[in-house]
Scaffold this motif. Sequence first.
Motif, PDB file in Angstrom:
ATOM      1  N   ALA A 177       0.880  -1.178   0.000  1.00 18.48           N
ATOM      2  CA  ALA A 177       0.000   0.000   0.000  1.00 18.48           C
ATOM      3  C   ALA A 177       0.914   1.222   0.000  1.00 18.48           C
ATOM      4  CB  ALA A 177      -0.913   0.005   1.219  1.00 18.48           C
ATOM      5  N   ASN A 178       1.281   1.668  -1.173  1.00 21.31           N
ATOM      6  CA  ASN A 178       2.264   2.755  -1.262  1.00 21.31           C
ATOM      7  C   ASN A 178       2.085   3.658  -2.473  1.00 21.31           C
ATOM      8  OD1 ASN A 178       3.517   1.346  -3.486  1.00 21.31           O
ATOM      9  ND2 ASN A 178       4.433  -0.034  -1.978  1.00 21.31           N
ATOM     10  N   ARG A 179       0.996   3.448  -3.269  1.00 17.58           N
ATOM     11  CA  ARG A 179       0.830   4.277  -4.469  1.00 17.58           C
ATOM     12  C   ARG A 179       0.314   5.665  -4.106  1.00 17.58           C
ATOM     13  NH1 ARG A 179       3.943   0.990  -6.299  1.00 17.58           N
ATOM     14  NH2 ARG A 179       3.946   0.477  -8.496  1.00 17.58           N
ATOM     15  N   THR A 180       1.111   6.692  -4.356  1.00 13.94           N
ATOM     16  CA  THR A 180       0.656   8.065  -4.180  1.00 13.94           C
ATOM     17  C   THR A 180      -0.076   8.476  -5.454  1.00 13.94           C
ATOM     18  OG1 THR A 180       2.622   8.499  -2.870  1.00 13.94           O
ATOM     19  CG2 THR A 180       1.425  10.425  -3.692  1.00 13.94           C
TER      20      THR A 180
ATOM     21  N   CYS B 250       2.390 -11.973  -8.454  1.00 17.10           N
ATOM     22  CA  CYS B 250       2.555 -10.605  -7.951  1.00 17.10           C
ATOM     23  C   CYS B 250       3.843  -9.993  -8.497  1.00 17.10           C
ATOM     24  CB  CYS B 250       2.612 -10.592  -6.428  1.00 17.10           C
ATOM     25  SG  CYS B 250       1.054 -11.033  -5.655  1.00 17.10           S
ATOM     26  N   GLY B 251       3.859  -8.687  -8.561  1.00 15.44           N
ATOM     27  CA  GLY B 251       5.071  -7.983  -8.985  1.00 15.44           C
ATOM     28  C   GLY B 251       5.078  -7.718 -10.478  1.00 15.44           C
ATOM     29  N   ASP B 252       6.035  -6.916 -10.889  1.00 16.71           N
ATOM     30  CA  ASP B 252       6.160  -6.523 -12.291  1.00 16.71           C
ATOM     31  C   ASP B 252       7.149  -7.466 -12.959  1.00 16.71           C
ATOM     32  OD1 ASP B 252       6.460  -5.327 -14.709  1.00 16.71           O
ATOM     33  OD2 ASP B 252       7.244  -3.432 -13.953  1.00 16.71           O
TER      34      ASP B 252
ATOM     35  N   THR C 285      15.363  -2.817  -6.779  1.00 15.99           N
ATOM     36  CA  THR C 285      14.766  -2.236  -5.576  1.00 15.99           C
ATOM     37  C   THR C 285      13.247  -2.358  -5.631  1.00 15.99           C
ATOM     38  OG1 THR C 285      14.485  -0.029  -6.501  1.00 15.99           O
ATOM     39  CG2 THR C 285      16.586  -0.485  -5.439  1.00 15.99           C
ATOM     40  N   GLY C 286      12.634  -2.140  -4.482  1.00 16.71           N
ATOM     41  CA  GLY C 286      11.175  -2.196  -4.412  1.00 16.71           C
ATOM     42  C   GLY C 286      10.615  -0.960  -3.733  1.00 16.71           C
ATOM     43  N   CYS C 287       9.351  -1.053  -3.324  1.00 21.91           N
ATOM     44  CA  CYS C 287       8.661   0.092  -2.717  1.00 21.91           C
ATOM     45  C   CYS C 287       8.409  -0.181  -1.232  1.00 21.91           C
ATOM     46  CB  CYS C 287       7.322   0.324  -3.402  1.00 21.91           C
ATOM     47  SG  CYS C 287       7.413   0.434  -5.183  1.00 21.91           S
ATOM     48  N   PHE C 288       7.835   0.793  -0.576  1.00 22.88           N
ATOM     49  CA  PHE C 288       7.545   0.732   0.853  1.00 22.88           C
ATOM     50  C   PHE C 288       6.733  -0.520   1.202  1.00 22.88           C
ATOM     51  CE2 PHE C 288       4.632   1.619   4.368  1.00 22.88           C
ATOM     52  CZ  PHE C 288       5.520   2.002   5.354  1.00 22.88           C
ATOM     53  N   ASN C 289       7.198  -1.254   2.179  1.00 18.94           N
ATOM     54  CA  ASN C 289       6.491  -2.411   2.725  1.00 18.94           C
ATOM     55  C   ASN C 289       6.045  -3.401   1.649  1.00 18.94           C
ATOM     56  OD1 ASN C 289       5.329  -4.123   4.580  1.00 18.94           O
ATOM     57  ND2 ASN C 289       3.460  -2.912   4.830  1.00 18.94           N
ATOM     58  N   CYS C 290       6.974  -3.754   0.770  1.00 17.91           N
ATOM     59  CA  CYS C 290       6.655  -4.755  -0.251  1.00 17.91           C
ATOM     60  C   CYS C 290       7.825  -5.716  -0.377  1.00 17.91           C
ATOM     61  CB  CYS C 290       6.378  -4.096  -1.595  1.00 17.91           C
ATOM     62  SG  CYS C 290       5.894  -5.315  -2.841  1.00 17.91           S
ATOM     63  N   SER C 291       7.509  -6.994  -0.540  1.00 16.39           N
ATOM     64  CA  SER C 291       8.573  -7.991  -0.606  1.00 16.39           C
ATOM     65  C   SER C 291       9.045  -8.254  -2.036  1.00 16.39           C
ATOM     66  CB  SER C 291       8.105  -9.287   0.057  1.00 16.39           C
ATOM     67  OG  SER C 291       6.740  -9.511  -0.196  1.00 16.39           O
ATOM     68  N   LYS C 292       8.519  -7.515  -3.009  1.00 14.39           N
ATOM     69  CA  LYS C 292       9.020  -7.641  -4.382  1.00 14.39           C
ATOM     70  C   LYS C 292      10.061  -6.559  -4.667  1.00 14.39           C
ATOM     71  CE  LYS C 292       6.610 -10.988  -6.318  1.00 14.39           C
ATOM     72  NZ  LYS C 292       7.216 -12.309  -6.406  1.00 14.39           N
ATOM     73  N   LYS C 293      10.838  -6.779  -5.714  1.00 14.97           N
ATOM     74  CA  LYS C 293      11.801  -5.767  -6.169  1.00 14.97           C
ATOM     75  C   LYS C 293      11.601  -5.600  -7.668  1.00 14.97           C
ATOM     76  CE  LYS C 293      15.271  -6.646  -2.671  1.00 14.97           C
ATOM     77  NZ  LYS C 293      16.598  -7.163  -2.349  1.00 14.97           N
ATOM     78  N   CYS C 294      10.810  -4.614  -8.035  1.00 16.30           N
ATOM     79  CA  CYS C 294      10.405  -4.502  -9.440  1.00 16.30           C
ATOM     80  C   CYS C 294      11.245  -3.542 -10.261  1.00 16.30           C
ATOM     81  CB  CYS C 294       8.950  -4.059  -9.525  1.00 16.30           C
ATOM     82  SG  CYS C 294       7.809  -5.222  -8.796  1.00 16.30           S
ATOM     83  N   ARG C 295      12.074  -2.763  -9.609  1.00 19.76           N
ATOM     84  CA  ARG C 295      12.789  -1.754 -10.389  1.00 19.76           C
ATOM     85  C   ARG C 295      14.263  -2.100 -10.539  1.00 19.76           C
ATOM     86  NH1 ARG C 295      11.208   3.410  -7.427  1.00 19.76           N
ATOM     87  NH2 ARG C 295      10.507   1.901  -5.916  1.00 19.76           N
TER      88      ARG C 295
ATOM     89  N   LEU D 187      -3.217   0.802  -3.098  1.00 22.38           N
ATOM     90  CA  LEU D 187      -2.503  -0.441  -3.393  1.00 22.38           C
ATOM     91  C   LEU D 187      -1.805  -0.384  -4.740  1.00 22.38           C
ATOM     92  CD1 LEU D 187      -4.963  -3.283  -2.329  1.00 22.38           C
ATOM     93  CD2 LEU D 187      -2.804  -2.655  -1.236  1.00 22.38           C
ATOM     94  N   CYS D 188      -0.697  -1.104  -4.839  1.00 24.45           N
ATOM     95  CA  CYS D 188       0.012  -1.232  -6.109  1.00 24.45           C
ATOM     96  C   CYS D 188      -0.744  -2.207  -7.006  1.00 24.45           C
ATOM     97  CB  CYS D 188       1.423  -1.743  -5.843  1.00 24.45           C
ATOM     98  SG  CYS D 188       2.258  -2.290  -7.338  1.00 24.45           S
ATOM     99  N   GLY D 189      -0.958  -1.830  -8.259  1.00 27.53           N
ATOM    100  CA  GLY D 189      -1.682  -2.681  -9.204  1.00 27.53           C
ATOM    101  C   GLY D 189      -0.982  -4.000  -9.481  1.00 27.53           C
TER     102      GLY D 189
END
Length: 652
Positions: free
Chosen positions: A75-78, A233-235, A283-293, A513-515
């Motif tokens: 839950a980090n999408r601004t 899940c994840g990109d 790297t990933g985003c706040f409070n997420c166990s994936k690393k999509c970038r 939430l992240c899509g």
Amino acid sequence: MRYSETGFNLEINLTRGSIEKVATDPDTAELYLGGQGSAAKILWDRVKSGTDPFSPDNLLIFSTGLLHGTPVPAANRTVVNTISPQTNLMSHSLFGGFFGPELKYAGYDKIIIRGKAPDLVYLYINNDKVEIRDATHLRGKGTTETGDLLKQELGDYKVQVAAIGLAGENRVFMASIDHNHASAARGVGVIMGDKRLKAIAVRGTKDIHVARPAELFEMTHQMRRKIGESDGCGDWMAVDEDDSFHHNHFAWGNARTRRKDFWSAELQERWTHLKYDHMDRQTGCFNCSKKCRNVINWPGKPRFAYKCFGKDTYHMAAFLELDFSFEILGLAQEYGVDSYSTPQVMAFALELLEAGILKDTDFPDMPADNRGRFFYLLEKIVRREGIGDILADGVSQAAIRIGNGAEAYDHNTTKKFEQLPIKLGKLNPAYFLMIATGEKMSITQIEGSFPQDPLPTREQREAFVNKWEAVPDEKFKQYFLNWEKRNEISDQATCDIVDWNEAMHYIDDSIGLCGFVSSFRGQFGGGVAYHMNNIPQIISLATGLDMSKEKLWKCFQRIRTMVRVVNVKRGLRRMHERPPEDHWAVRNEEFEQKLLDTYYQYKGWNKQGIPTRKTLERLDLEYVADELEELGILKTEDEFAPAQPVAEAATA
Ligand code: SF4
């Protein structure tokens, strides 16, 4: 006590230099959730229909999602919303990273910005201390560079920064807002630049209360593990080395040419080496166990991160290879331009040159090779120099300004906004409706819950539906089981599918939430973390609201309707709801218009695509109906004839 939200917005007037902390209505969360939902209501309530996007009265709204700052993973999408000068409609944009949760921890659900500063400023938020500060020393600085400089200046490396680059400062319509290598695209950076707001730096150390912490933590703890372990899940398109999907199926250049056999094993090996030879880390985003970038360091260029199709757009537009994208992306991200639209605008300009509509004299000193030409055009656009000043308005508006037949080369826009460069054979009815009626400007912000194409055999379809957790209603399983050919699906199924696809995005964008763990992942079957069957319980545990699937669906309908009426008030009508003419090779105008009629009735809209009074009243929006009638927009003569049955959304 307010749970899961702070109960306060920050109201900033840059003309006056005023800052106010304003308590919000406690009922808003139950009606609009948060994020884009409550932002749409603010735009309806406070931006008059005739307000020019460049007026000081236009608002730029940064929203956290309802679940930001809670233990709910990903839950980090601004969300950033405003009125776009490119479309004159509500602009909708998102970025991942850490900004939204940090803003919540500082004590605010939204930042609402109006007015224009006399010169370049930045906003500094450190819990209760909020200041508008001089940013003239940051003029011309890149997006990441600005973030680094502000962290240094503030002496705090935990500050989260969202900034514009040169493109935003120069009011380029494709300007983005960048945070931590994630960017809010689709025309929001231009308004931040117009307001002369270079950046927002946020630091927050407060707590967010949740209603039932023990149960929420238990549930989200498992969810976090599921996100980490699940292929659903994840990109995965960002991290997978096989990118044949984009290269063989999407169009190249100015969205015309498909190269169906472009991808090869040899190419994949070469590009894999190219990536790992230059990748710093993932790297990933706040409070997420994936690393999509993937963070890429290209010699002599600014470091950047990419996701999914974002790594392909420049080299596909220029008919080059991945090394070209790696070379230009860092610079483009520092300038702060949208990597979906900008390469299309550049390819469009070069097509006009080839066609003789633009002349060599329009491109003084431009290099002869495509690589050099794209760098040249990037510099011209972000500075609004020469032809770049026209191109900086996006394909549609540039085509009008150039004239002389240029409009014919504007063939990949809808509602004046560049679409994904996809050209297909047979029409998919659900995609027709999503592109035609969508108001998030890009199909990626609408599609994602129901598969794009049928599977060839009944056995495969059965295997798929057996593990399909995300379906909100069993009827979707039947639709998929019985679906054999892309263009052969009932109108009822088509409408239900579009509605479900949209519902998930509107909910994600309101709760934050992240899509990639939710709305964009249901289409792949099992393994997606969030769906209509578990989100109501999560909202209930976090907020203390008594949320059910039915209530959540009604929230979606209310938010969706609010976005539509914001745009209707600004002139959106049926005639604007047209996918690009060559999106599909085989078109049937009569079928498409009939389908549009069916969908409008399904949604409770009139022949012009405007929600009827009955629909507005059902969604507790009587005051909207009153205003639309007063403005002469909602007219009884636009209603469908009562003899025609009106199918309401079955899940409503
Ligand atoms: S799934 Fe990827 S993009 Fe989404 S929040 Fe997690 S790391 Fe970020």
